[in-house]
Design an enzyme around this catalytic site. Structure first.
Site, PDB file in Angstrom:
ATOM      1  N   LYS A 123       0.563  -1.055   0.042  1.00  0.00           N
ATOM      2  CA  LYS A 123      -0.081   0.364  -0.315  1.00  0.00           C
ATOM      3  C   LYS A 123       0.925   0.997  -0.016  1.00  0.00           C
ATOM      4  O   LYS A 123       1.942   1.312   0.522  1.00  0.00           O
ATOM      5  CB  LYS A 123      -1.177  -0.079   1.228  1.00  0.00           C
ATOM      6  CG  LYS A 123      -0.287   0.202   2.815  1.00  0.00           C
ATOM      7  CD  LYS A 123       0.348   1.255   2.749  1.00  0.00           C
ATOM      8  CE  LYS A 123       0.725   1.270   4.456  1.00  0.00           C
ATOM      9  NZ  LYS A 123       1.761   2.520   5.062  1.00  0.00           N
ATOM     10  N   ASP A 182      -3.097  -1.572  10.039  1.00  0.00           N
ATOM     11  CA  ASP A 182      -3.024  -1.427   8.846  1.00  0.00           C
ATOM     12  C   ASP A 182      -3.905  -2.939   8.065  1.00  0.00           C
ATOM     13  O   ASP A 182      -4.440  -2.504   6.728  1.00  0.00           O
ATOM     14  CB  ASP A 182      -2.075  -1.141   7.973  1.00  0.00           C
ATOM     15  CG  ASP A 182      -1.263   0.162   8.045  1.00  0.00           C
ATOM     16  OD1 ASP A 182      -1.837   1.106   8.254  1.00  0.00           O
ATOM     17  OD2 ASP A 182       0.411   0.029   7.773  1.00  0.00           O
TER      18      ASP A 182
END
Length: 292
Positions: free
Chosen positions: A12, A142
């Site tokens: 990401k 996350d």
């Protein structure tokens, strides 16, 4: 089904990352946009005839017991036992590791999220997306995003997620060759924690302004990381020569968006050989979703 092979765990990027405050328990309040890219680790799962959970790939500096992949598998195994009264079969987990540790790319969290999603299918556990996100949150802020599986505007400590549109583009990513420990950044006295809160429409409106080539906002952690880790500063400076470059997460990786793969290739051709530099395409959806 006894095996699930070639399960992707993509990286990401934080297209921006603002620190808007700090809770009484010490956790920082954030606003960010998470973007998945088509570059990452790959995991392979094979059911065992016992109930043991084993990582069959050696990983330097990451003992099996503390690996987020094994910890995530244990959490889900215990939840399945709580619901059914029986432990599901054990699993051998192999990892083709590509993403660096301490890079701000979410590698460990992405591996854990892929583990939860894959084992939920392999064990036919039947947990919903929201249940998997809640299960993974205590392991890492996350992890819920990777299970959410699409570009997201995130708030809180990173777990409050809303889907958002982002540019269809390519990214050049530099790994500067250092690991940045997240606690060192968040504990710094130089870190500002008072960036004004924005709305999701502020980000969306910025993208609609075709005359603005700069990315939205900034990464509030970047200046601290650049001061503590000069290779990060050097990477930001080099990649900013022809565009808007910034750090992802708490570092150390640095990225820049370009419109086409050809533009990405042109930058790669000029990159200093002392760095690992790669290109990746923006993803709208986690690639494991179509597998499961």
């Amino acid at each position: 089904m006894n095996v699930l092979l070639n399960c992707p765990a993509p990286a990401k990027l934080n297209l921006f990352l603002h620190v808007t405050g700090r809770r009484a328990d010490g956790y920082h309040l954030l606003q960010t946009v998470f973007q998945l890219v088509d570059h990452g680790d790959t995991l392979h799962f094979t059911l065992r005839d016992d109930t043991a959970l084993r990582r069959v790939t050696d990983m330097a500096g990451v003992p099996e017991e503390s690996d987020l992949v094994i910890r995530a598998a244990r959490l889900l195994q215990a939840e399945v036992q709580r619901r059914t009264g029986a432990l599901p079969r054990g699993v051998d987990i192999a990892i083709d590791k590509v993403l660096p540790m301490g890079g701000g790319l979410g590698g460990g969290s992405s591996d854990a999220a892929t583990t939860l999603m894959a084992l939920n299918a392999l064990w036919q556990a039947g947990l919903s997306q929201q249940e998997l996100m809640a299960l993974g949150l205590p392991l890492g802020a996350d992890i819920p995003f990777f299970i959410f599986g699409q570009t997201a505007f995130a708030e809180g400590v990173g777990e409050d997620l809303q889907a958002v549109a982002a540019p269809e583009c390519w990214y050049i990513v530099i790994e500067p060759g250092v690991q940045v420990p997240t606690p060192a950044i968040f504990s710094s006295e130089r870190l500002t924690r008072d960036t004004p809160v924005i709305k999701i429409t502020d980000f969306s409106s910025h993208l609609e302004n075709q005359n603005d080539s700069k990315g939205y906002g900034r990464n509030d952690l970047q200046q601290v990381a650049m001061e503590l880790f000069p290779p990060v500063a050097e990477a930001v400076e080099w990649l900013s020569a022809d565009g808007d470059a910034r750090m992802t997460g708490s570092g150390a990786c640095v990225f820049r968006a370009v419109a086409t793969e050809a533009e990405a290739d042109a930058v790669l051709a000029k990159a200093p050989t002392k760095w690992k530099v790669w290109k990746a395409r923006a993803l709208k959806q986690h690639p494991i979703i179509d597998m499961l």
